[in-house]
Scaffold this motif. Sequence first.
Motif, PDB file in Angstrom:
ATOM      1  N   GLU A 196       0.822  -1.206   0.000  1.00 46.52           N
ATOM      2  CA  GLU A 196       0.000   0.000   0.000  1.00 46.52           C
ATOM      3  C   GLU A 196       0.858   1.258   0.000  1.00 46.52           C
ATOM      4  O   GLU A 196       0.495   2.268  -0.617  1.00 46.52           O
ATOM      5  CB  GLU A 196      -0.924   0.006   1.221  1.00 46.52           C
ATOM      6  N   ASP A 197       2.012   1.204   0.683  1.00 51.88           N
ATOM      7  CA  ASP A 197       2.919   2.344   0.685  1.00 51.88           C
ATOM      8  C   ASP A 197       3.464   2.594  -0.722  1.00 51.88           C
ATOM      9  O   ASP A 197       3.598   3.742  -1.151  1.00 51.88           O
ATOM     10  CB  ASP A 197       4.082   2.102   1.655  1.00 51.88           C
ATOM     11  N   ASP A 214       1.957   1.815  -3.505  1.00 51.71           N
ATOM     12  CA  ASP A 214       0.858   2.352  -4.302  1.00 51.71           C
ATOM     13  C   ASP A 214       0.707   3.863  -4.081  1.00 51.71           C
ATOM     14  O   ASP A 214       0.457   4.619  -5.029  1.00 51.71           O
ATOM     15  CB  ASP A 214      -0.446   1.639  -3.950  1.00 51.71           C
ATOM     16  N   LYS A 215       0.863   4.288  -2.836  1.00 50.06           N
ATOM     17  CA  LYS A 215       0.742   5.717  -2.528  1.00 50.06           C
ATOM     18  C   LYS A 215       1.861   6.520  -3.206  1.00 50.06           C
ATOM     19  O   LYS A 215       1.616   7.606  -3.741  1.00 50.06           O
ATOM     20  CB  LYS A 215       0.783   5.935  -1.015  1.00 50.06           C
ATOM     21  N   VAL A 216       3.079   5.988  -3.153  1.00 52.67           N
ATOM     22  CA  VAL A 216       4.204   6.680  -3.788  1.00 52.67           C
ATOM     23  C   VAL A 216       3.999   6.749  -5.294  1.00 52.67           C
ATOM     24  O   VAL A 216       4.250   7.788  -5.928  1.00 52.67           O
ATOM     25  CB  VAL A 216       5.534   5.975  -3.448  1.00 52.67           C
ATOM     26  N   GLU A 217       3.542   5.655  -5.900  1.00 52.86           N
ATOM     27  CA  GLU A 217       3.299   5.648  -7.342  1.00 52.86           C
ATOM     28  C   GLU A 217       2.210   6.651  -7.719  1.00 52.86           C
ATOM     29  O   GLU A 217       2.342   7.374  -8.718  1.00 52.86           O
ATOM     30  CB  GLU A 217       2.904   4.245  -7.793  1.00 52.86           C
ATOM     31  N   ALA A 218       1.148   6.695  -6.917  1.00 47.89           N
ATOM     32  CA  ALA A 218       0.062   7.641  -7.199  1.00 47.89           C
ATOM     33  C   ALA A 218       0.559   9.080  -7.092  1.00 47.89           C
ATOM     34  O   ALA A 218       0.207   9.939  -7.912  1.00 47.89           O
ATOM     35  CB  ALA A 218      -1.098   7.406  -6.236  1.00 47.89           C
ATOM     36  N   TRP A 219       1.406   9.339  -6.077  1.00 45.24           N
ATOM     37  CA  TRP A 219       1.970  10.679  -5.925  1.00 45.24           C
ATOM     38  C   TRP A 219       2.845  11.036  -7.119  1.00 45.24           C
ATOM     39  O   TRP A 219       2.771  12.152  -7.642  1.00 45.24           O
ATOM     40  CB  TRP A 219       2.782  10.754  -4.637  1.00 45.24           C
TER      41      TRP A 219
END
Length: 241
Positions: free
Chosen positions: A114-115, A117-122
Amino acid sequence: MTTQILASVATATTDGSALGGVADWAVNVMETIGAPGAGLAIALENLFPPLPSEVILPLAGFTASQGNFSLVAALVWTTLGSVVGAWALYGLGAWLGRRRMRALVSRVPLIDIEDVDKVEAWFLRHGYKAVFFGRMIPIFRSLISIPAGIERMPIWKFLGLTTAGSLIWNAIFVFSGYYLGESWHIVEEYAGVFQKIVIVVCVLVAVWFVVSKVRSHRRKKQALPQQPQPPQPPQQPVDGE
C-alpha cells in the motif's frame, strides 16, 4: 594556468580532506580533455553521489575564468553530463520496472505494498515537477531519475525537464565559481549547509516513517481477534477412583 588552479585547490583544502582529492582529480580531468572533462565529472557525480557537484561545478567555473575553456563551454558540457548521468539512471529504473520493484519492496521490513501504491500515485500526479525541481536538491538530484524510469515517464519529457533543472542548478555554481575566482570554495561551504539541512530532513522523515509503521503494526496486531482455544478432551477416569 593549471598550476594556479592547483594552488588554489591546495589553499582551499589544507586539511587534506576528501574535498581536496576530488578537486585535484577534477582539475586533472579538465586539464586533460578540457570542458568535456567537466561534463564527464558531472556525469559520474550523477551515478556516484559521493562525488560532490558542489565542488566540481564551481571549480569548472574557476577553471573557465583562467582561460582553459570558455564559460559557455563549461555550462554546456556540465549540463550535458548531468543529462547523460540522469539518462543512465532512468535506464536502470526502466530495466528494474514496476514488477521487480514491487517484488523487492515487498521483502523490506515495515513497508507494505500500500505504501508503494501511494508513492506511485503521488509520482503520477507530481512526477514532472519532481524531476524538474529534484535537479536542484542534493541527494535527490540523482535518485529522482530511478522512479521516473520505473514509471516509464515519456523519455523526451524526462530529458527536457532534466535539462532545464540541471541548467539552472549548474549555472548557479558555474557562474559563482567563475566570478569568485580563487575563492570558488566558498560556494561549496554554503552548499554544504544546504545539503546538511536536506540530510537532517531526510533522517527525520525516515525516523517518523519507522515509528509510525511500528505503531501501525502493533495496533493491527492488537486488533486481531483472539483465536479460540480448542476444546480440551475429557479426562479419562483413573482406575480405583
